[in-house]
Design a protein around this motif. Structure first.
Motif, PDB file in Angstrom:
ATOM      1  N   TYR A  27      28.482  43.718  36.542  1.00 14.25           N
ATOM      2  CA  TYR A  27      29.388  43.187  35.533  1.00 14.25           C
ATOM      3  C   TYR A  27      30.187  42.009  36.103  1.00 14.25           C
ATOM      4  CZ  TYR A  27      28.510  47.727  33.276  1.00 14.25           C
ATOM      5  OH  TYR A  27      27.918  48.824  32.710  1.00 14.25           O
ATOM      6  N   PHE A  28      30.672  42.184  37.333  1.00 14.39           N
ATOM      7  CA  PHE A  28      31.483  41.163  38.005  1.00 14.39           C
ATOM      8  C   PHE A  28      30.870  40.905  39.384  1.00 14.39           C
ATOM      9  CE2 PHE A  28      34.307  43.718  35.249  1.00 14.39           C
ATOM     10  CZ  PHE A  28      34.664  42.731  34.344  1.00 14.39           C
TER      11      PHE A  28
ATOM     12  N   ARG B 117      38.257  35.670  36.288  1.00 18.63           N
ATOM     13  CA  ARG B 117      37.320  34.614  36.669  1.00 18.63           C
ATOM     14  C   ARG B 117      36.128  34.515  35.713  1.00 18.63           C
ATOM     15  NH1 ARG B 117      35.548  35.441  42.707  1.00 18.63           N
ATOM     16  NH2 ARG B 117      34.711  33.338  42.322  1.00 18.63           N
ATOM     17  N   HIS B 118      35.871  35.575  34.954  1.00 19.67           N
ATOM     18  CA  HIS B 118      34.653  35.646  34.146  1.00 19.67           C
ATOM     19  C   HIS B 118      34.884  35.337  32.671  1.00 19.67           C
ATOM     20  CE1 HIS B 118      32.220  37.523  37.395  1.00 19.67           C
ATOM     21  NE2 HIS B 118      33.430  37.904  37.796  1.00 19.67           N
ATOM     22  N   PHE B 119      36.140  35.220  32.251  1.00 16.42           N
ATOM     23  CA  PHE B 119      36.447  35.083  30.833  1.00 16.42           C
ATOM     24  C   PHE B 119      36.916  33.678  30.468  1.00 16.42           C
ATOM     25  CE2 PHE B 119      36.733  39.639  31.445  1.00 16.42           C
ATOM     26  CZ  PHE B 119      36.233  40.158  30.262  1.00 16.42           C
TER      27      PHE B 119
ATOM     28  N   CYS C  15      30.789  38.700  25.082  1.00 19.42           N
ATOM     29  CA  CYS C  15      32.088  39.361  25.189  1.00 19.42           C
ATOM     30  C   CYS C  15      33.002  38.662  26.194  1.00 19.42           C
ATOM     31  CB  CYS C  15      31.905  40.822  25.603  1.00 19.42           C
ATOM     32  SG  CYS C  15      31.315  41.876  24.278  1.00 19.42           S
ATOM     33  N   PHE C  16      32.456  37.778  27.007  1.00 19.32           N
ATOM     34  CA  PHE C  16      33.281  37.057  27.967  1.00 19.32           C
ATOM     35  C   PHE C  16      34.025  35.885  27.322  1.00 19.32           C
ATOM     36  CE2 PHE C  16      30.372  38.940  31.251  1.00 19.32           C
ATOM     37  CZ  PHE C  16      31.350  39.635  31.934  1.00 19.32           C
ATOM     38  N   ASN C  17      33.694  35.570  26.082  1.00 18.12           N
ATOM     39  CA  ASN C  17      34.415  34.533  25.348  1.00 18.12           C
ATOM     40  C   ASN C  17      35.439  35.204  24.435  1.00 18.12           C
ATOM     41  OD1 ASN C  17      35.141  32.025  24.102  1.00 18.12           O
ATOM     42  ND2 ASN C  17      33.891  32.669  22.364  1.00 18.12           N
ATOM     43  N   LEU C  18      36.718  34.880  24.610  1.00 17.50           N
ATOM     44  CA  LEU C  18      37.791  35.503  23.823  1.00 17.50           C
ATOM     45  C   LEU C  18      38.463  34.499  22.891  1.00 17.50           C
ATOM     46  CD1 LEU C  18      39.484  37.658  26.634  1.00 17.50           C
ATOM     47  CD2 LEU C  18      37.563  38.248  25.142  1.00 17.50           C
TER      48      LEU C  18
END
Length: 296
Positions: free
Chosen positions: A83-84, A124-126, A165-168
């Protein structure tokens, strides 16, 4: 053969808003037959804890219920093997991910999950907004963000424009609702099985991930018309799901119609064996990423 039969069908449209009772949380339910689903709502509207209590009540009653919830139950894993990536504490499977989200958001009420992206490593991922400014983590990939295997398959089959899901950011983002959904799944603690992370039980309720656009398209809606907000259009769609016209609502919005169409769709397709054995779903994905019901 499909794994079993159900007598009741329900669909939650979900929301990630960090308030007590997000108006986007909507529940519709129907039984076997062809009667239209009806909306189920507490007097003050749904909260995420109330949705949790409702699901636990179905488990206690051993209701033969198939319930779809419109959020992603996990983040992408297969593409990077984590995931990370490069973080020593990245969870190894979905249940570990749910626990991590709940742990980092433990101080938030209402099963909210706004603080998950504030952690040094997860941030760091979003791509998200912070202090009115757009913040893009150095591990956010491309213009869209990483996708799960099932999300890529959804796009390839043209069943919908599944997003990361990493885009908010933006009206189509699903990350916030999915992170709150992971807190819900952690709180269930296995008391309601979740396909495909769990085996389909012989009796009692079962949760599946749904994508309401798939239900809308199965009901004959296309393009931008997959979101409808009026009764007459709803009643032109329901017969395509072998469902009678609905009872007039006091108020129409796309949350209500998404829930109604999705509950009818679950009843319509629950016995389609191909949807329970989708191509590409293996044990590794069943433990880490899950699958969207309705994508073959």
């Amino acid at each position: 053969m499909p794994p079993r039969r159900f007598t009741r069908f329900a669909a939650f449209d979900w929301s990630g808003r960090a308030i007590a009772r997000p108006p986007g949380i909507t529940l519709a339910e129907c039984s076997t037959g062809d009667a239209a689903p009806i909306l189920i709502a507490p007097d003050r509207g749904w909260s995420r804890p109330a949705a949790l209590d409702w699901l636990l009540a179905q488990a206690e009653a051993k209701t033969d219920l198939l319930v779809g919830i419109d959020f992603s139950p996990a983040l992408p894993h297969a593409d990077e093997g984590a995931y990370f990536p490069d973080w020593s504490e990245t969870p190894s499977d979905a249940r570990g991910l749910w626990a991590l989200v709940d742990q980092l958001c433990a101080a938030e009420p209402h099963l909210s999950a706004s603080t998950f992206t504030n952690h040094t490593e997860t941030a760091r991922h979003f791509r998200h907004r912070a202090g009115g400014m757009t913040s893009v983590g150095d591990r956010f990939e491309g213009s869209m963000g990483r996708l799960r295997v099932v999300e890529r398959r959804c796009r390839a089959l043209k069943l919908g424009n599944a997003v990361s899901c990493f885009n908010l950011i933006g009206a189509s983002q699903v990350g916030k609702s999915s992170l709150t959904g992971m807190r819900l799944l952690h709180a269930l603690a296995g008391r309601v099985p979740i396909w495909p992370f769990d085996a389909v039980p012989a009796h009692g309720p079962l949760i599946v991930e749904i994508y309401t656009t798939i239900a809308a398209r199965a009901a004959g809606l296309t393009g931008s018309r997959t979101k409808l907000r009026d009764g007459p259009t709803l009643d032109t769609a329901l017969p395509n799901l072998d469902t009678k016209p609905h009872t007039t609502l006091a108020r129409y919005d796309d949350h209500a119609t998404d829930a109604l169409l999705s509950a009818a769709w679950l009843r319509h397709v629950s016995q389609d064996a191909t949807l329970w054995t989708p191509a590409g779903l293996d044990q590794a994905l069943a433990a880490t990423e899950g699958w969207t019901f309705g994508i073959p």
